[in-house]
Design a protein around this motif. Structure first.
Motif, mmCIF file in Angstrom:
data_model
loop_
_atom_site.group_PDB
_atom_site.id
_atom_site.type_symbol
_atom_site.label_atom_id
_atom_site.label_comp_id
_atom_site.label_asym_id
_atom_site.label_seq_id
_atom_site.Cartn_x
_atom_site.Cartn_y
_atom_site.Cartn_z
ATOM 1 N N GLY A 48 0.270 8.432 16.244
ATOM 2 C CA GLY A 48 -0.698 7.342 16.334
ATOM 3 C C GLY A 48 -0.819 6.739 17.708
ATOM 4 O O GLY A 48 -1.600 5.807 17.899
ATOM 5 N N GLY A 65 -6.355 8.886 7.894
ATOM 6 C CA GLY A 65 -7.739 8.645 8.267
ATOM 7 C C GLY A 65 -8.472 7.782 7.258
ATOM 8 O O GLY A 65 -7.860 7.015 6.510
ATOM 9 N N PRO A 66 -9.802 7.894 7.199
ATOM 10 C CA PRO A 66 -10.597 7.050 6.294
ATOM 11 C C PRO A 66 -10.200 7.241 4.833
ATOM 12 O O PRO A 66 -9.780 8.324 4.419
ATOM 13 N N VAL A 67 -10.344 6.178 4.068
ATOM 14 C CA VAL A 67 -10.048 6.235 2.641
ATOM 15 C C VAL A 67 -11.045 7.149 1.941
ATOM 16 O O VAL A 67 -12.254 7.048 2.147
ATOM 17 N N THR A 123 0.804 -1.218 0.000
ATOM 18 C CA THR A 123 0.000 0.000 0.000
ATOM 19 C C THR A 123 0.842 1.275 0.000
ATOM 20 O O THR A 123 0.277 2.376 0.020
ATOM 21 N N SER A 183 0.008 0.201 5.636
ATOM 22 C CA SER A 183 -1.400 0.241 6.028
ATOM 23 C C SER A 183 -1.538 0.953 7.370
ATOM 24 O O SER A 183 -2.488 1.721 7.590
ATOM 25 N N LEU A 184 -0.590 0.716 8.269
ATOM 26 C CA LEU A 184 -0.599 1.422 9.548
ATOM 27 C C LEU A 184 -0.226 2.887 9.359
ATOM 28 O O LEU A 184 -0.827 3.774 9.989
ATOM 29 N N ARG A 219 -0.852 4.750 6.768
ATOM 30 C CA ARG A 219 -2.032 5.418 6.223
ATOM 31 C C ARG A 219 -3.103 5.577 7.297
ATOM 32 O O ARG A 219 -3.785 6.597 7.366
ATOM 33 N N HIS A 220 -3.261 4.574 8.150
ATOM 34 C CA HIS A 220 -4.252 4.652 9.226
ATOM 35 C C HIS A 220 -3.918 5.796 10.184
ATOM 36 O O HIS A 220 -4.821 6.527 10.637
ATOM 37 N N ILE A 221 -2.642 5.977 10.475
ATOM 38 C CA ILE A 221 -2.217 7.029 11.405
ATOM 39 C C ILE A 221 -2.360 8.415 10.786
ATOM 40 O O ILE A 221 -2.873 9.350 11.414
#
Length: 408
Positions: free
Chosen positions: A316, A218-220, A84, A210-211, A213-215
């Motif tokens: 995060g 936020g939402p896709v 990703t 992936s982590l 992007r999560h940090i």
């Protein structure tokens, strides 16, 4: 028919083909593919070796292995992708760096067993074929092959309209290398008293995004390139003093390619094993090259974690255990060596401009849980530890342990 209505097969087929149907009308642009090949031809030509037979455009890549150079050659193969991290490349419209990442993930796995990377083939899947973007991706793949000393002998670009968004793409590659049968490196060579030498990473490399992007994002946001919202994309372009660069460029820093450095090291001194630090982090990947009954004890105090990891942990609120099981934390490759060759190994790596240091040592396990001479008293003294076993299907005794604290 058990109550089910049977529909003749021909009834499911439209009575006539839509007017003006063509491959291009279906979303596949063959001319764009031909244009992409022409644009990438110069890049591919640079990523070659004398053993390559033929040129770009054939149905298969040909490589004339000089078997006279080897006593008993073994072919090694590896395949991987970028993951990703591609979402960030799309969000920043920067596509050459992920090509280098792709090569690194393949060749740095090959060299772990002592194999010299010989050639790669890539696979690019996209929703819509944009020749300039494909050429940019391939330019990075070719640059990575040059760094690794491998040839790019071919590849495939596939257009998947309707199944992938017009801005979507994904990458994969397979590489082949060669190693002498009696020169294969791995756990069988590792001994108590061996020393673990760390080689610095260039950054996050290609794992854990992936982590990331999560940090950070936020939402896709499905309406934006890479699913990164306009606000998050603006943050990627912002300068971060602690990083000395923009956040986006720091995150996209290509994976360091260690292949030639590891081969040079193995040619100069005795090496028992290498471990490529990818998904799972330092302890889990070193555990893969430590035999049963031995433990690699690794000291966090031997290196400072690069700022990019500290930024992610802080933003995060990520626990240290999660950071260490997801990211490389500043170490991209390790070598396991006899103690008496360590000074020469460190000197050679310094000459090759690879930052390196002693990160730990190999000891015999006194029981199923601790290296010889170590007990739970260390944990009682407040020293945090992390351990990894040799993987599924093996004994549960730790093969690698992290102790101590990183310097501030």
């Amino acid at each position: 028919m058990n109550g089910a209505e049977r529909i003749p097969a021909e009834a499911a087929i439209p009575a006539s083909t839509p007017s003006g149907a063509s491959y291009r009308a279906a979303g596949v642009d063959v001319a764009a593919g031909d244009r992409a090949v022409e644009l990438m031809r110069g890049h591919v030509a640079r990523a070659t070796r004398p053993e390559v037979v033929g040129s770009l455009g054939g149905f298969a890549g040909l490589f004339a292995l000089d078997t006279a150079r080897y006593r008993k050659p073994l072919l090694a193969s590896s395949t991987d992708g970028v993951g990703t991290k591609i979402a960030l490349a799309r969000a920043l419209d920067t596509h050459d760096t992920v090509g280098i990442d792709l090569v690194a993930m393949v060749v740095d796995d090959l060299v772990v067993c002592g194999a010299e990377p010989l050639f790669l083939l890539d696979y690019i899947a996209c929703g819509a074929l944009v020749p300039a973007r494909i050429a940019e991706i391939v330019s990075g793949i070719a640059a990575g092959c040059e760094q690794a000393g491998a040839a790019l002998v071919g590849g495939e670009t596939a257009e998947h309209p309707g199944l992938m968004g017009s801005d979507d793409y994904d990458l994969a590659a397979t590489g082949v290398g060669v190693v002498e049968a009696d020169g294969v490196l791995g756990p069988e060579r590792v001994r108590p008293g061996d020393v673990v030498v760390a080689m610095a990473s260039s950054g996050i490399h290609s794992n854990g995004f992936s982590l990331v992007r999560h940090i950070l994002f936020g939402p896709v946001d499905s309406g934006q390139p890479g699913g990164v919202s306009e606000t998050a994309a603006a943050g990627l372009r912002s300068y971060v003093p602690a990083l000395g660069d923009t956040l986006g460029r720091s995150l996209l820093t290509p994976t360091r390619i260690y292949a030639r450095d590891c081969l040079a090291l193995a040619a100069a001194v005795e090496v028992h094993a290498f471990a490529h630090i990818t998904g799972g982090g330092l302890a889990a990947n070193i555990a893969r090259v430590i035999p049963a009954g031995l433990v690699a004890t690794l000291d966090r105090a031997s290196w400072a974690v690069p700022a990019i990891f500290g930024l992610l942990a802080e933003r995060g609120a990520v626990a240290q255990s999660d950071m260490e099981s997801t990211f490389n934390q500043g170490i991209g490759m390790v070598a396991v060596l006899p103690a008496d060759v360590v000074p020469a190994a460190l000197a050679l790596l310094a000459e090759r401009e690879v930052p390196s240091w002693v990160v730990g040592e190999i000891g015999a396990a006194a029981d199923g849980n601790h290296p010889a001479g170590e007990s739970d008293e260390r944990e009682g003294a407040g020293v945090r530890q992390a351990a990894a076993t040799g993987g599924p299907g093996v004994d549960a005794a730790p093969r690698a342990r992290l102790i101590g604290r990183h310097p501030a």
